[in-house]
Design an enzyme around this catalytic site. Structure first.
Site, PDB file in Angstrom:
ATOM      1  N   HIS A  54       0.828  -1.216   0.000  1.00  0.00           N
ATOM      2  CA  HIS A  54       0.000   0.000   0.000  1.00  0.00           C
ATOM      3  C   HIS A  54       0.862   1.265   0.000  1.00  0.00           C
ATOM      4  O   HIS A  54       0.514   2.280   0.598  1.00  0.00           O
ATOM      5  CB  HIS A  54      -0.959   0.017   1.193  1.00  0.00           C
ATOM      6  CG  HIS A  54      -1.949  -1.099   1.183  1.00  0.00           C
ATOM      7  ND1 HIS A  54      -3.119  -1.055   0.454  1.00  0.00           N
ATOM      8  CD2 HIS A  54      -1.945  -2.306   1.813  1.00  0.00           C
ATOM      9  CE1 HIS A  54      -3.795  -2.177   0.628  1.00  0.00           C
ATOM     10  NE2 HIS A  54      -3.100  -2.957   1.441  1.00  0.00           N
ATOM     11  N   ASN A 127     -10.238  -3.154   1.797  1.00  0.00           N
ATOM     12  CA  ASN A 127      -9.883  -3.095   0.379  1.00  0.00           C
ATOM     13  C   ASN A 127     -11.123  -2.796  -0.450  1.00  0.00           C
ATOM     14  O   ASN A 127     -12.234  -2.680   0.086  1.00  0.00           O
ATOM     15  CB  ASN A 127      -9.268  -4.420  -0.086  1.00  0.00           C
ATOM     16  CG  ASN A 127      -7.844  -4.617   0.408  1.00  0.00           C
ATOM     17  OD1 ASN A 127      -7.089  -3.665   0.526  1.00  0.00           O
ATOM     18  ND2 ASN A 127      -7.499  -5.856   0.697  1.00  0.00           N
ATOM     19  N   TYR A 337       0.137  -4.183  11.501  1.00  0.00           N
ATOM     20  CA  TYR A 337      -0.061  -2.826  10.998  1.00  0.00           C
ATOM     21  C   TYR A 337       0.534  -1.790  11.940  1.00  0.00           C
ATOM     22  O   TYR A 337       1.254  -0.885  11.528  1.00  0.00           O
ATOM     23  CB  TYR A 337      -1.556  -2.550  10.784  1.00  0.00           C
ATOM     24  CG  TYR A 337      -2.068  -2.974   9.440  1.00  0.00           C
ATOM     25  CD1 TYR A 337      -1.991  -4.307   9.045  1.00  0.00           C
ATOM     26  CD2 TYR A 337      -2.636  -2.069   8.557  1.00  0.00           C
ATOM     27  CE1 TYR A 337      -2.459  -4.716   7.800  1.00  0.00           C
ATOM     28  CE2 TYR A 337      -3.110  -2.456   7.316  1.00  0.00           C
ATOM     29  CZ  TYR A 337      -3.015  -3.786   6.949  1.00  0.00           C
ATOM     30  OH  TYR A 337      -3.477  -4.170   5.725  1.00  0.00           O
TER      31      TYR A 337
END
Length: 485
Positions: A54, A127, A337
């Site tokens: 990303h 997404n 993350y």
């Protein structure tokens, strides 16, 4: 009106910003030129490590407004009443390529929303597809390595891409999505967003529901063919960024309607397939869409680096009334993350404006580290419990506890009666029109025919045959025709 004075980083006025200090006219430069050294040193450090995935993204601010009463399913405060508005920041992205890649490529799109709620920031990281390629986070680094640039050739290699998919039959559903008509959105405004994972909502009575999020674009779905995408990527690699920026600047504010699917927690164990499997969707006939609210983007960032590149999303940022599910991929991302952001931006990245709470104040005992601001005050303590009126725990979990049993160890996901890697991929194929099927087959064959090993091709063809006999036959014939040319 006098102009503001240019200064150094320490605030001293700059006398000359056009000429470096030298030892005499035309002589060598001086180490004592603080302004020159400071400018060069800062320039050398303007870039931070880009995201491994990303990396290329765009973002905008806006708001989320509740339109329907869903208080029977969650006590989350930002969803507590019709008409309530919460400020948001949304970051769109491609997945596989680097920061310098093009926007109009065949790749999933990230759809990450930060809700600045009165009970803290809630990050919903998803997404533009409702499913993903794998269902266990242990495979994620391998999957991404197979999709990124090859360490020898320095480019994405079909051999690597398809070799991984050959060994991951559960990817067939997402591959069918990716190679279909929605594989290249025309813009970020013209695609849906999905939470993709299964999450948990808890209501005021403590009843738990598993939930899936669907953001349906109000602009309508628009996509590019392979030829259109190649042309657009060549003409304007920044096409999606340009479109989003210009639309908001001219007052055309993109919006999405949020729907959810809700499953009472007690139904999960006996559902016909594993409801926490990220490679599968929940059929709408079993769990209909329920409208929640409307998300609108109406303000562009002032600085892309400060607000888009430094935006940090972590799915472990929950608020009361919302929590995780046993979804294995989600469980892995709860750590990965946030840890990626600590690496990229430092342990104090939550103090950056785009990441800091806006509707409340963060109060904790975190201290020090790179770029520490330590705003707690001179007399604040950095331990708990204490006798100095420091912040204290509430004693109330954010969500209902998850039931567990059995022995520790490495386990495959529990099998439900209808668990299957191929059925939903076949259903998706059978839902397509004749033209859609033809384009899907052409996209698949165009990529798969470039693979050098016959055994890898055959393994992948077997997946499409298992999804639907016609699907497999058509892809096999198209691949064969391309390889014979």
């Amino acid at each position: 009106m006098s102009k503001r004075v240019l200064t150094t980083e320490s605030g001293a006025p700059v006398a000359d910003n056009q000429n470096s200090a030298s030892a005499g006219l035309g002589g060598p430069l001086l180490l004592q030129d603080q302004h020159l050294l400071e400018k060069l040193a800062r320039f050398n450090r303007e870039r931070i490590p880009e995201r491994v995935v990303h990396a290329r993204g765009s973002g905008a601010y806006g708001h989320f407004e509740v339109t329907d009463d869903i208080t029977g399913f969650t006590y989350a405060d930002f969803l507590s009443e019709v008409g309530k508005r919460t400020e948001v920041f949304l970051r769109f992205s491609t997945v596989a390529d680097s920061l310098g890649g093009a926007d109009a490529v065949r790749d999933p799109r990230g759809f990450a929303v930060k809700f600045y709620t009165e009970e803290g920031n809630y990050d919903l990281v998803g997404n533009n597809t409702p499913v993903f390629f794998i269902k266990d986070p242990l495979k994620f680094p391998d999957f991404i390595h197979s999709q990124k640039r090859d360490p020898f050739t320095g480019r994405q290699e079909p051999d690597n891409v398809w070799d991984f998919w050959a060994h991951a039959p559960e990817a067939t559903h997402q591959v069918t999505w990716l190679m279909g008509d929605r594989g290249v959105p025309a813009s970020y405004r013209h695609m849906n967003g999905y939470g993709s994972h299964t999450y948990q909502w808890t209501n005021a009575e403590g009843a738990a529901f598993f939930v899936k999020y669907h953001f349906k674009t109000n602009q309508g779905i628009r996509c590019l063919s392979a030829g259109q995408a190649a042309e657009q990527a060549g003409q304007d690699p920044n096409s999606h960024q340009t479109d989003l920026l210009q639309a908001i600047e001219r007052g055309v504010h993109p919006s999405w309607t949020l729907y959810v699917q809700l499953m009472p927690a007690a139904e999960a164990a006996d559902y016909r397939f594993n409801p926490f499997d990220l490679t599968k969707v929940w059929p709408h006939r079993d769990f209909p869409l329920r409208r929640v609210g409307r998300l609108v983007l109406d303000r562009n960032p002032d600085n892309v680096f400060a607000e888009v590149e430094q935006a940090a999303f972590a799915p472990n940022n929950f608020v009361p009334g919302i929590g995780p599910s046993p979804d294995k991929m989600l469980q892995g991302r709860l750590f990965a993350y946030a840890d990626a952001q600590r690496y990229r931006l430092g342990v104090n990245h939550t103090l950056l404006a785009v990441n800091a709470p806006k509707a409340t104040t963060a109060r904790n005992y975190g201290r020090d580290g790179f770029m520490a601001a330590n705003p707690q005050g001179r007399a604040a303590k950095n331990y708990e419990p204490n006798s100095y009126d420091g912040p204290v725990e509430t004693g109330r979990p954010l969500s209902a506890p998850l039931a567990v049993n059995g022995h520790t160890g490495t386990h495959e996901a529990p099998l439900h009666t209808k668990d299957d890697d191929f059925f939903q991929a076949g259903e998706l194929y059978r839902l397509m029109s004749g033209d859609e099927k033809s384009r899907l087959v052409a996209n698949l064959a165009g990529s798969l025919a470039r693979v050098s090993r016959d055994d890898v091709i055959e393994k992948n063809l077997a997946h499409f045959h298992a999804a639907d006999p016609e699907y497999g036959r058509r892809v096999a014939e198209a691949v064969r025709a391309l390889r014979e040319d």
